[in-house]
Design a protein around this motif. Structure first.
Motif, PDB file in Angstrom:
ATOM      1  N   LEU A  83       3.008   8.544  10.303  1.00 51.28           N
ATOM      2  CA  LEU A  83       4.189   7.769  10.748  1.00 51.28           C
ATOM      3  C   LEU A  83       5.039   7.371   9.567  1.00 51.28           C
ATOM      4  CD1 LEU A  83       2.835   6.295  13.946  1.00 51.28           C
ATOM      5  CD2 LEU A  83       4.073   8.452  13.828  1.00 51.28           C
ATOM      6  N   ASP A  84       5.948   7.770   9.020  1.00 53.68           N
ATOM      7  CA  ASP A  84       6.493   7.474   7.722  1.00 53.68           C
ATOM      8  C   ASP A  84       7.785   6.832   7.922  1.00 53.68           C
ATOM      9  OD1 ASP A  84       6.792   7.247   5.169  1.00 53.68           O
ATOM     10  OD2 ASP A  84       7.682   9.202   4.825  1.00 53.68           O
ATOM     11  N   THR A  85       8.375   6.189   9.200  1.00 55.66           N
ATOM     12  CA  THR A  85       9.477   5.513   9.449  1.00 55.66           C
ATOM     13  C   THR A  85       9.227   4.185   9.101  1.00 55.66           C
ATOM     14  OG1 THR A  85       9.345   4.634  11.609  1.00 55.66           O
ATOM     15  CG2 THR A  85      10.028   6.822  11.529  1.00 55.66           C
ATOM     16  N   LEU A  86      10.504   3.527   8.701  1.00 50.80           N
ATOM     17  CA  LEU A  86      10.457   2.029   8.231  1.00 50.80           C
ATOM     18  C   LEU A  86       9.893   1.199   9.354  1.00 50.80           C
ATOM     19  CD1 LEU A  86      11.262  -0.056   6.392  1.00 50.80           C
ATOM     20  CD2 LEU A  86      13.791  -0.054   7.001  1.00 50.80           C
ATOM     21  N   ASP A  87      10.409   1.343  10.572  1.00 54.60           N
ATOM     22  CA  ASP A  87       9.914   0.555  11.699  1.00 54.60           C
ATOM     23  C   ASP A  87       8.260   0.548  11.786  1.00 54.60           C
ATOM     24  OD1 ASP A  87      12.223  -0.450  12.548  1.00 54.60           O
ATOM     25  OD2 ASP A  87      12.481   1.356  13.858  1.00 54.60           O
ATOM     26  N   ASP A  88       7.649   1.898  11.684  1.00 50.10           N
ATOM     27  CA  ASP A  88       6.356   1.920  11.605  1.00 50.10           C
ATOM     28  C   ASP A  88       5.619   1.226  10.473  1.00 50.10           C
ATOM     29  OD1 ASP A  88       6.266   3.793  13.688  1.00 50.10           O
ATOM     30  OD2 ASP A  88       6.754   5.472  12.410  1.00 50.10           O
ATOM     31  N   THR A  90       6.978  -1.551   9.015  1.00 49.93           N
ATOM     32  CA  THR A  90       7.227  -2.860   9.314  1.00 49.93           C
ATOM     33  C   THR A  90       6.377  -3.470  10.155  1.00 49.93           C
ATOM     34  OG1 THR A  90       9.406  -2.639   8.744  1.00 49.93           O
ATOM     35  CG2 THR A  90       8.903  -4.411  10.010  1.00 49.93           C
ATOM     36  N   ALA A  91       5.890  -2.575  11.193  1.00 46.30           N
ATOM     37  CA  ALA A  91       4.915  -3.140  12.071  1.00 46.30           C
ATOM     38  C   ALA A  91       3.638  -3.292  11.424  1.00 46.30           C
ATOM     39  CB  ALA A  91       4.852  -1.913  13.392  1.00 46.30           C
ATOM     40  N   GLY A  92       3.026  -2.253  10.372  1.00 43.37           N
ATOM     41  CA  GLY A  92       1.903  -2.375   9.979  1.00 43.37           C
ATOM     42  C   GLY A  92       1.879  -3.493   8.787  1.00 43.37           C
ATOM     43  N   PHE A  93       2.901  -3.878   8.160  1.00 40.27           N
ATOM     44  CA  PHE A  93       3.118  -4.794   7.277  1.00 40.27           C
ATOM     45  C   PHE A  93       2.913  -6.316   7.927  1.00 40.27           C
ATOM     46  CE2 PHE A  93       4.742  -1.716   3.975  1.00 40.27           C
ATOM     47  CZ  PHE A  93       3.432  -1.758   3.113  1.00 40.27           C
ATOM     48  N   ASN A  94       3.561  -6.155   8.974  1.00 39.65           N
ATOM     49  CA  ASN A  94       3.575  -7.231   9.901  1.00 39.65           C
ATOM     50  C   ASN A  94       2.188  -7.872  10.326  1.00 39.65           C
ATOM     51  OD1 ASN A  94       6.440  -7.913   9.392  1.00 39.65           O
ATOM     52  ND2 ASN A  94       6.872  -7.144  11.176  1.00 39.65           N
ATOM     53  N   ALA A  95       1.509  -6.804  10.465  1.00 37.37           N
ATOM     54  CA  ALA A  95       0.093  -6.918  11.226  1.00 37.37           C
ATOM     55  C   ALA A  95      -0.984  -7.205  10.013  1.00 37.37           C
ATOM     56  CB  ALA A  95      -0.303  -5.733  11.977  1.00 37.37           C
ATOM     57  N   GLY A  96      -0.545  -7.133   8.797  1.00 40.47           N
ATOM     58  CA  GLY A  96      -1.408  -7.504   7.896  1.00 40.47           C
ATOM     59  C   GLY A  96      -1.806  -6.569   6.842  1.00 40.47           C
ATOM     60  N   THR A  97      -1.331  -5.421   7.003  1.00 41.90           N
ATOM     61  CA  THR A  97      -1.585  -4.040   5.951  1.00 41.90           C
ATOM     62  C   THR A  97      -1.147  -4.239   4.651  1.00 41.90           C
ATOM     63  OG1 THR A  97      -1.229  -2.687   8.012  1.00 41.90           O
ATOM     64  CG2 THR A  97      -1.260  -1.543   5.580  1.00 41.90           C
ATOM     65  N   ASP A  98      -2.056  -4.086   3.788  1.00 49.61           N
ATOM     66  CA  ASP A  98      -1.392  -4.105   2.303  1.00 49.61           C
ATOM     67  C   ASP A  98      -0.987  -2.912   1.619  1.00 49.61           C
ATOM     68  OD1 ASP A  98      -3.274  -6.829   1.161  1.00 49.61           O
ATOM     69  OD2 ASP A  98      -4.191  -5.837   2.800  1.00 49.61           O
ATOM     70  N   ASP A  99      -1.312  -1.858   1.991  1.00 45.17           N
ATOM     71  CA  ASP A  99      -0.677  -0.517   1.569  1.00 45.17           C
ATOM     72  C   ASP A  99      -0.577   0.676   2.691  1.00 45.17           C
ATOM     73  OD1 ASP A  99       0.600   1.094  -0.125  1.00 45.17           O
ATOM     74  OD2 ASP A  99      -1.270   1.207  -1.549  1.00 45.17           O
ATOM     75  N   TYR A 100       0.283   1.398   2.274  1.00 44.20           N
ATOM     76  CA  TYR A 100       0.506   2.754   3.160  1.00 44.20           C
ATOM     77  C   TYR A 100       0.269   3.905   2.453  1.00 44.20           C
ATOM     78  CZ  TYR A 100       2.068   1.402   8.025  1.00 44.20           C
ATOM     79  OH  TYR A 100       2.099   0.931   9.084  1.00 44.20           O
ATOM     80  N   LEU A 101      -0.513   4.910   2.938  1.00 41.50           N
ATOM     81  CA  LEU A 101      -0.591   6.370   2.420  1.00 41.50           C
ATOM     82  C   LEU A 101      -0.175   7.196   3.493  1.00 41.50           C
ATOM     83  CD1 LEU A 101      -1.034   7.974  -0.174  1.00 41.50           C
ATOM     84  CD2 LEU A 101      -3.470   8.019   0.543  1.00 41.50           C
TER      85      LEU A 101
END
Length: 228
Positions: A83-88, A90-101
């Motif tokens: 999932l590579d949308t901004l909303d996806d 944003t949800a991850g970072f709001n939950a405390g994610t540090d990075d995405y791949l």
């Protein structure tokens, strides 16, 4: 000491490829295929980096990250997702994610991100201070006004939940969940352990900082008359 990571991924072929590649680089990697098993491993072991797929059985990667963050675990989380949308994101970072791949990814890039997150984490001080109380999650020590306190594992979990939420009130249900999960032994057990915790944290030599708010829950805060 080498890097230790946890991979929570339900695609067994991808998981096997990642585990094999990391171990060739000297990185130890545990694997869980669903969110709840991942939660158990993340809370029972010490890892340098956590890697979660977003779409997981039983508990999503974002839900898993959010649950761990609320319980005070601040190990870096790398979210692996198609999932590579901004909303996806944003949800991850709001939950405390540090990075995405984003999948599919190159193993070399995965290695670079793991090492970067591991170095960042090693410089962090996992220490929490609230109302004259200090908890160090790395050394598993707690002090009140400089005096060391000897807590049982259950008392530690209760106090950590109160410190992490201070000065907000924590509901009894949330405290029970933090300590016993969904298997609460007895409705009266929380009261027993809170009384034991109060005797150690507040004691005869300290001003009380653990307070019951009737009908709401429990809070750790320093009242005005106790302020230095």
């Amino acid at each position: 000491m080498g890097i230790s990571v946890l991979l929570v991924e339900d695609d067994y072929d991808l998981a096997a490829a990642v585990v094999g590649s990391l171990e060739l680089e000297g990185i130890s990697c545990d694997h869980a295929s669903n969110g709840m098993h991942g939660y158990e491993l993340a809370t029972q072991n010490d890892y340098d980096v956590l890697m979660f797929d977003v779409m997981l059985p039983r508990l999503s990667g974002i839900g898993l990250c959010d649950k761990l963050r609320k319980e005070g675990l601040d190990t870096p989380v790398l979210m692996l997702t198609a999932l590579d949308t901004l909303d996806d994101k944003t949800a991850g970072f709001n939950a405390g994610t540090d990075d995405y791949l984003t999948k599919p990814f190159d193993m070399e890039e995965l290695l670079l991100r793991i090492r970067a997150l591991s170095r960042r984490y090693s410089r962090q001080s996992r220490k929490f201070i609230a109302a004259g109380l200090e908890m160090n999650l790395d050394t598993h020590e707690v002090w009140r006004n400089g005096q060391s306190l000897n807590l049982t594992p259950t008392e530690w979990k209760l106090l950590q939940e109160l410190v992490m939420n201070s000065p907000k009130v924590v509901s009894r249900a949330k405290l029970e969940q933090a300590v016993w999960g969904d298997s609460i032994p007895s409705q009266s057990l929380l009261k027993v352990y809170l009384n034991k915790l109060r005797k150690k944290v507040d004691g005869p030599d300290f001003c009380p900082i653990i307070h019951t708010v009737p009908g709401v829950g429990v809070v750790l805060r320093q009242e005005d008359e106790c302020a230095e």
